[in-house]
Design a protein around this motif. Structure first.
Motif, PDB file in Angstrom:
ATOM      1  N   LEU A 699      16.984 -30.920 -43.301  1.00 60.36           N
ATOM      2  CA  LEU A 699      16.013 -31.241 -42.261  1.00 60.36           C
ATOM      3  C   LEU A 699      14.668 -30.561 -42.514  1.00 60.36           C
ATOM      4  O   LEU A 699      13.620 -31.069 -42.091  1.00 60.36           O
ATOM      5  CB  LEU A 699      16.558 -30.842 -40.881  1.00 60.36           C
ATOM      6  N   GLY A 700      14.677 -29.420 -43.167  1.00 61.95           N
ATOM      7  CA  GLY A 700      13.418 -28.762 -43.513  1.00 61.95           C
ATOM      8  C   GLY A 700      12.605 -29.606 -44.486  1.00 61.95           C
ATOM      9  O   GLY A 700      11.396 -29.808 -44.305  1.00 61.95           O
ATOM     10  N   ARG A 701      13.275 -30.092 -45.529  1.00 62.59           N
ATOM     11  CA  ARG A 701      12.591 -30.964 -46.488  1.00 62.59           C
ATOM     12  C   ARG A 701      12.166 -32.269 -45.829  1.00 62.59           C
ATOM     13  O   ARG A 701      11.099 -32.828 -46.137  1.00 62.59           O
ATOM     14  CB  ARG A 701      13.504 -31.262 -47.678  1.00 62.59           C
ATOM     15  N   MET A 702      12.976 -32.728 -44.896  1.00 65.06           N
ATOM     16  CA  MET A 702      12.645 -33.956 -44.175  1.00 65.06           C
ATOM     17  C   MET A 702      11.373 -33.764 -43.351  1.00 65.06           C
ATOM     18  O   MET A 702      10.509 -34.646 -43.288  1.00 65.06           O
ATOM     19  CB  MET A 702      13.822 -34.354 -43.278  1.00 65.06           C
ATOM     20  N   GLY A 703      11.256 -32.583 -42.716  1.00 62.44           N
ATOM     21  CA  GLY A 703      10.043 -32.282 -41.962  1.00 62.44           C
ATOM     22  C   GLY A 703       8.820 -32.224 -42.855  1.00 62.44           C
ATOM     23  O   GLY A 703       7.736 -32.710 -42.492  1.00 62.44           O
ATOM     24  N   MET A 704       8.963 -31.633 -44.059  1.00 58.55           N
ATOM     25  CA  MET A 704       7.848 -31.576 -45.001  1.00 58.55           C
ATOM     26  C   MET A 704       7.452 -32.977 -45.457  1.00 58.55           C
ATOM     27  O   MET A 704       6.268 -33.291 -45.599  1.00 58.55           O
ATOM     28  CB  MET A 704       8.217 -30.714 -46.214  1.00 58.55           C
ATOM     29  N   MET A 705       8.441 -33.828 -45.658  1.00 57.14           N
ATOM     30  CA  MET A 705       8.175 -35.192 -46.113  1.00 57.14           C
ATOM     31  C   MET A 705       7.436 -35.997 -45.054  1.00 57.14           C
ATOM     32  O   MET A 705       6.482 -36.722 -45.346  1.00 57.14           O
ATOM     33  CB  MET A 705       9.494 -35.887 -46.484  1.00 57.14           C
ATOM     34  N   LEU A 706       7.860 -35.835 -43.787  1.00 52.44           N
ATOM     35  CA  LEU A 706       7.298 -36.645 -42.709  1.00 52.44           C
ATOM     36  C   LEU A 706       6.008 -36.076 -42.146  1.00 52.44           C
ATOM     37  O   LEU A 706       5.071 -36.819 -41.828  1.00 52.44           O
ATOM     38  CB  LEU A 706       8.318 -36.810 -41.587  1.00 52.44           C
ATOM     39  N   PHE A 707       5.947 -34.745 -42.030  1.00 53.01           N
ATOM     40  CA  PHE A 707       4.830 -34.145 -41.307  1.00 53.01           C
ATOM     41  C   PHE A 707       4.047 -33.105 -42.111  1.00 53.01           C
ATOM     42  O   PHE A 707       3.075 -32.541 -41.623  1.00 53.01           O
ATOM     43  CB  PHE A 707       5.339 -33.482 -40.012  1.00 53.01           C
ATOM     44  N   GLY A 708       4.523 -32.810 -43.339  1.00 52.52           N
ATOM     45  CA  GLY A 708       3.816 -31.839 -44.147  1.00 52.52           C
ATOM     46  C   GLY A 708       4.031 -30.400 -43.709  1.00 52.52           C
ATOM     47  O   GLY A 708       3.287 -29.501 -44.125  1.00 52.52           O
ATOM     48  N   GLN A 709       5.030 -30.134 -42.872  1.00 50.78           N
ATOM     49  CA  GLN A 709       5.308 -28.764 -42.442  1.00 50.78           C
ATOM     50  C   GLN A 709       6.785 -28.631 -42.064  1.00 50.78           C
ATOM     51  O   GLN A 709       7.486 -29.627 -41.908  1.00 50.78           O
ATOM     52  CB  GLN A 709       4.423 -28.400 -41.250  1.00 50.78           C
ATOM     53  N   ASP A 710       7.243 -27.385 -41.906  1.00 47.17           N
ATOM     54  CA  ASP A 710       8.639 -27.120 -41.545  1.00 47.17           C
ATOM     55  C   ASP A 710       8.677 -25.954 -40.566  1.00 47.17           C
ATOM     56  O   ASP A 710       7.988 -24.948 -40.749  1.00 47.17           O
ATOM     57  CB  ASP A 710       9.450 -26.788 -42.808  1.00 47.17           C
ATOM     58  N   SER A 711       9.477 -26.123 -39.513  1.00 45.32           N
ATOM     59  CA  SER A 711       9.674 -25.056 -38.533  1.00 45.32           C
ATOM     60  C   SER A 711      10.970 -25.353 -37.786  1.00 45.32           C
ATOM     61  O   SER A 711      11.418 -26.502 -37.730  1.00 45.32           O
ATOM     62  CB  SER A 711       8.503 -24.990 -37.547  1.00 45.32           C
ATOM     63  N   PRO A 712      11.601 -24.323 -37.190  1.00 41.81           N
ATOM     64  CA  PRO A 712      12.843 -24.558 -36.430  1.00 41.81           C
ATOM     65  C   PRO A 712      12.645 -25.558 -35.299  1.00 41.81           C
ATOM     66  O   PRO A 712      13.517 -26.415 -35.056  1.00 41.81           O
ATOM     67  CB  PRO A 712      13.192 -23.161 -35.900  1.00 41.81           C
ATOM     68  N   SER A 713      11.498 -25.479 -34.611  1.00 41.33           N
ATOM     69  CA  SER A 713      11.275 -26.411 -33.505  1.00 41.33           C
ATOM     70  C   SER A 713      11.141 -27.841 -34.005  1.00 41.33           C
ATOM     71  O   SER A 713      11.600 -28.793 -33.360  1.00 41.33           O
ATOM     72  CB  SER A 713      10.028 -26.002 -32.725  1.00 41.33           C
ATOM     73  N   LEU A 714      10.518 -28.002 -35.173  1.00 38.52           N
ATOM     74  CA  LEU A 714      10.362 -29.342 -35.726  1.00 38.52           C
ATOM     75  C   LEU A 714      11.712 -29.915 -36.143  1.00 38.52           C
ATOM     76  O   LEU A 714      11.999 -31.100 -35.903  1.00 38.52           O
ATOM     77  CB  LEU A 714       9.400 -29.311 -36.918  1.00 38.52           C
ATOM     78  N   ARG A 715      12.585 -29.073 -36.721  1.00 43.72           N
ATOM     79  CA  ARG A 715      13.925 -29.557 -37.093  1.00 43.72           C
ATOM     80  C   ARG A 715      14.700 -29.988 -35.857  1.00 43.72           C
ATOM     81  O   ARG A 715      15.429 -30.978 -35.873  1.00 43.72           O
ATOM     82  CB  ARG A 715      14.683 -28.448 -37.834  1.00 43.72           C
ATOM     83  N   HIS A 716      14.535 -29.230 -34.773  1.00 44.98           N
ATOM     84  CA  HIS A 716      15.217 -29.584 -33.529  1.00 44.98           C
ATOM     85  C   HIS A 716      14.723 -30.940 -33.007  1.00 44.98           C
ATOM     86  O   HIS A 716      15.519 -31.783 -32.561  1.00 44.98           O
ATOM     87  CB  HIS A 716      14.986 -28.498 -32.476  1.00 44.98           C
ATOM     88  N   LYS A 717      13.388 -31.145 -33.079  1.00 45.57           N
ATOM     89  CA  LYS A 717      12.835 -32.418 -32.621  1.00 45.57           C
ATOM     90  C   LYS A 717      13.357 -33.583 -33.463  1.00 45.57           C
ATOM     91  O   LYS A 717      13.642 -34.665 -32.936  1.00 45.57           O
ATOM     92  CB  LYS A 717      11.309 -32.370 -32.688  1.00 45.57           C
ATOM     93  N   ILE A 718      13.493 -33.364 -34.760  1.00 43.84           N
ATOM     94  CA  ILE A 718      14.016 -34.433 -35.631  1.00 43.84           C
ATOM     95  C   ILE A 718      15.451 -34.756 -35.251  1.00 43.84           C
ATOM     96  O   ILE A 718      15.846 -35.931 -35.158  1.00 43.84           O
ATOM     97  CB  ILE A 718      13.913 -34.011 -37.113  1.00 43.84           C
ATOM     98  N   THR A 719      16.253 -33.715 -34.997  1.00 45.10           N
ATOM     99  CA  THR A 719      17.655 -33.935 -34.606  1.00 45.10           C
ATOM    100  C   THR A 719      17.744 -34.712 -33.300  1.00 45.10           C
ATOM    101  O   THR A 719      18.542 -35.659 -33.166  1.00 45.10           O
ATOM    102  CB  THR A 719      18.388 -32.592 -34.462  1.00 45.10           C
ATOM    103  N   VAL A 720      16.921 -34.324 -32.329  1.00 38.52           N
ATOM    104  CA  VAL A 720      16.924 -35.020 -31.032  1.00 38.52           C
ATOM    105  C   VAL A 720      16.549 -36.479 -31.213  1.00 38.52           C
ATOM    106  O   VAL A 720      17.174 -37.379 -30.635  1.00 38.52           O
ATOM    107  CB  VAL A 720      15.965 -34.319 -30.052  1.00 38.52           C
ATOM    108  N   ARG A 721      15.530 -36.715 -32.016  1.00 41.53           N
ATOM    109  CA  ARG A 721      15.089 -38.097 -32.204  1.00 41.53           C
ATOM    110  C   ARG A 721      16.137 -38.926 -32.928  1.00 41.53           C
ATOM    111  O   ARG A 721      16.343 -40.106 -32.603  1.00 41.53           O
ATOM    112  CB  ARG A 721      13.770 -38.116 -32.988  1.00 41.53           C
ATOM    113  N   LEU A 722      16.823 -38.333 -33.893  1.00 45.39           N
ATOM    114  CA  LEU A 722      17.906 -39.051 -34.564  1.00 45.39           C
ATOM    115  C   LEU A 722      18.976 -39.464 -33.570  1.00 45.39           C
ATOM    116  O   LEU A 722      19.475 -40.602 -33.594  1.00 45.39           O
ATOM    117  CB  LEU A 722      18.500 -38.180 -35.677  1.00 45.39           C
TER     118      LEU A 722
END
Length: 740
Positions: A699-722
């Motif tokens: 999910l960290g790499r996924m955040g970098m791919m989609l938004f150009g950054q990585d953070s715990p909150s961003l990974r949580h948002k990706i999980t929720v959206r999935l």
């Protein structure tokens, strides 16, 4: 495999190329005399030596036929005559006399013999159906073409491109690109040329070559290959010097394979014999694809009718080249160089249209600059949204320097009104004609009349337009015949249709099609054929968008909040660096890939519309949030919703719920989407599944791919959206083989 005609080209190249035959009684200068004597009697590459080798090898080869006997016998006799006249000729030339009538006739007979041999080879080649006969191939192998050791390349570590001092600012700077020294020697030997030309070299000496003690052994008097030509051009550019024109051979036989520029994209031609025979065209193509030198005039030293086999493939989309017969005199060559430079100098260097770096668009640019001048009719075709109208108004019209610009969209005018719109009418010509009216043709007198979507004309109106184009005489509808008068109008027609197909199917007149000039038709490519231009094109379109009146307040307000300059730079391409002290409009990697994969059926018009909406939303979001960031990031999910269905990567339809295994893009949608909300969710679901697979479940790499950054909150948002989209991490991990 080489044909018999290729054999004749080789004979011509080795014997009579650069053979300048002076008038019998005209004295030569010492440099001219020395060049001619080397051309005739040089031990390894002079005409006499090469002629003897050729005659012997052809007679002994499997490709020899009796038809070749007469020109070969004559050639042998002329070479014997030259050998016997060598001492006397040297004495005459070095004593300041002419070559004499006997030697002049001998050289001209050699030229005729080579021409006769060429004609015989062409006849035999045609009889074989254009295919190389086995004996011809065996003959070429027997000759050992390409097997001789190449001249070692001079070290260029200390060599710099140097243009010799200019005595007059209007002299033409020429860079010669050839594997043999003779071409530059013959030019430098003509002293009168020093008042017309400056020869760019690869050495650091400031004196003229003919005044240099190293002249005989110097390998740097011209560029030998593409690398050296590019080095000379780049140095001249960075040193505020200039090179006006390139004079280049087509065949490069005397350089090693590692010095050649190859053709990996054309496997059928990417063989050493072909690459050497076509090297000049290959270099020209590479320079045309280089934005810095795409408009540099290039003169090729060969007749176009004598180009090697395979040349047409390289010339496709590669225009703007000048050809001069390799048998032509030096005066003809000099005139061709000057003509190429004059043509380039009268054409403006910049236009508001984005041309990009593709060879096809650069060829169109040169073609458009040429057809813009003068009264000739121009036909422009291309898919909708490719910029036909814009290019006529913003490029052709300014280049034409005509007084006025009048346009008529034939798709928006009823067929019954077209004639009146074009030619005007007099009072009472038809019901409703209450007064005289001037037509658009008269209004455009002295200027340009642009007829958009000419394919919409009815056959009857096509006939009336044809009559006008034939004589440029106009008469208003209902007026007397003697009121016809001539107008000076340049007509430009545009269409998204294939007019040749319309003609074949009877919907467009053949004679009108011919009158529109299909031979010089400008065909604009679709956007998918210009993907390599996307980074620069996106930056160009965004820069236009932020200059709009409705966008400027957003830009100025953000600059005030972020305490930076209101200038805007675009970060689209991966690894590109934006300008400092500017507002940066940034595209995520996912959005970049989406732009590159989408087929853009609406072409540039559609891309500009999408970018306009994306840029407006990005600035608006920052304004609502009262953000002080100078980075304006494009919303990837909004881009998904605007663009629509993702492009196909395969002709196979994936099973329901199956992720695409193609590395080029996400899975395809498998059913029609009924409304906008469903469209967005479907696209988002497919793209998140694709991004998860590309990130291998990280999910960290996924955040970098989609938004150009990585953070715990961003990974949580990706999980929720999935989860919201019905994508379960456990199932997706199982699909990707992830055991975490």
């Amino acid at each position: 495999m080489d044909s018999l005609r290729e054999m004749a080209r080789r004979l011509r190249h080795d014997l009579i190329k650069h053979l300048d035959i002076p008038n019998a009684d005209t004295p030569l200068t010492l440099p001219e005399a020395q060049v001619l004597l080397r051309r005739l009697y040089e031990p390894n590459a002079g005409l006499c030596k090469m002629g003897e080798v050729w005659v012997f090898k052809i007679r002994q080869s499997p490709g020899y036929v009796e038809a070749m006997a007469l020109p070969l016998h004559s050639l042998s006799q002329q070479i014997l005559q030259l050998r016997s006249d060598e001492d006397a000729l040297r004495k005459r030339l070095l004593g300041g006399e002419g070559i004499g009538h006997d030697v002049s006739q001998c050289l001209r007979q050699i030229t005729r013999d080579v021409d006769d041999f060429d004609g015989i080879c062409q006849t035999l080649d045609k009889a074989a159906g254009g295919k190389p006969a086995d004996d011809a191939v065996a003959a070429l192998d027997f000759f050992g073409f390409g097997s001789e050791p190449a001249t070692p390349s001079p070290s260029s570590s200390s060599a710099i491109a140097s243009v010799q001092p200019v005595q007059k600012d209007d002299r033409i700077h020429v860079l010669v690109v050839d594997d043999r020294l003779l071409s530059i020697e013959r030019l430098q030997a003509r002293e009168a040329f020093s008042r017309r030309f400056v020869w760019a070299t690869l050495c650091g000496q400031s004196q003229l070559c003919r005044a240099c003690e190293q002249q005989e052994s110097c390998p740097a008097r011209r560029a030998r290959n593409y690398r050296e030509a590019l080095q000379a051009l780049e140095h001249a550019q960075t040193s505020d010097l200039h090179i006006d024109v390139l004079l280049m051979d087509v065949r490069f036989d005397d350089i090693a394979p590692e010095e050649l520029l190859w053709l990996p994209d054309m496997p059928s031609l990417n063989q050493e014999s072909h690459v050497k025979a076509l090297q000049g065209l290959i270099i020209a193509r590479a320079l045309r694809q280089n934005p810095a030198f795409s408009r540099l005039p290039i003169v090729l030293m060969t007749a176009r009718s004598r180009l090697p086999d395979g040349a047409n493939q390289l010339l496709d989309g590669l225009d703007g080249l000048q050809f001069v017969d390799d048998d032509a005199s030096l005066d003809v060559l000099a005139d061709r160089l000057e003509g190429a430079v004059r043509l380039r100098r009268v054409l403006p260097g910049t236009t508001p249209f984005f041309w990009g770096r593709t060879a096809k668009m650069q060829a169109i640019r040169r073609q458009m600059e040429l057809v813009s001048v003068g009264p000739r009719t121009v036909l422009i075709s291309g898919p909708s949204g490719s910029g036909k109208s814009y290019i006529v108004e913003q490029v052709i019209y300014p280049l034409s320097q005509r007084a006025s610009f009048v346009t008529l969209d034939l798709s928006a005018v009823p067929d019954t009104l077209v004639e009146s719109e074009l030619f005007g009418h007099v009072k009472g010509a038809f019901s409703g004609a209450s007064h005289d009216r001037c037509g658009l043709v008269e209004e455009a007198d002295g200027g340009i009349l642009f007829l958009d979507e000419i394919g919409n004309l009815s056959l009857e109106n096509q006939r009336k337009l044809l009559l006008f184009l034939q004589d440029k005489m106009v008469r208003r509808v209902g007026a007397a015949h003697n009121t016809r008068h001539r107008v000076d109008v340049k007509v430009i027609a545009a269409t998204h249709l294939d007019l040749a197909k319309e003609v074949s199917e009877g919907r467009f007149r053949f004679d009108l099609y011919m009158r529109l000039g299909p031979a010089v038709q400008i065909l604009l490519p679709s956007l998918v054929d210009r993907r390599e231009d996307f980074p620069e094109l996106v930056a160009y379109l965004v820069s236009r968008i932020v200059e709009n009146d409705d966008m400027k307040p957003y830009v100025i307000e953000l600059a005030r909040r972020s305490q930076t300059s209101p200038r805007v730079s675009v970060e689209f391409e991966h690894g590109s660096s934006a300008l400092q002290d500017t507002i940066i409009i940034r595209f995520t990697r996912a959005t970049r890939e989406l732009f590159l994969q989408y087929p853009w059926p609406g072409n540039t018009r559609e891309m500009e519309s999408v970018l306009d909406a994306l840029v407006l939303k990005a600035f608006y979001d920052l304004k609502i949030a009262d953000s002080t960031s100078k980075i304006v990031e494009i919303d990837h999910y909004y881009a998904l919703s605007l663009i629509g269905a993702l492009p196909k990567q395969s002709t196979e339809t994936p099973a329901a719920g199956e992720a695409s295994s193609s590395p080029g893009g996400p899975a395809l949608m498998t059913k029609a989407v009924q409304d906008f909300a469903e469209l967005r969710q479907t696209l988002e679901r497919e793209y998140l599944r694709y991004a998860y697979a590309q990130s291998q479940g990280d999910l960290g790499r996924m955040g970098m791919m989609l938004f150009g950054q990585d953070s715990p909150s961003l990974r949580h948002k990706i999980t929720v959206r999935l989860n919201q989209l019905g994508l379960r991490l456990r199932a997706m991990r199982a699909d990707t083989g992830d055991k975490k």
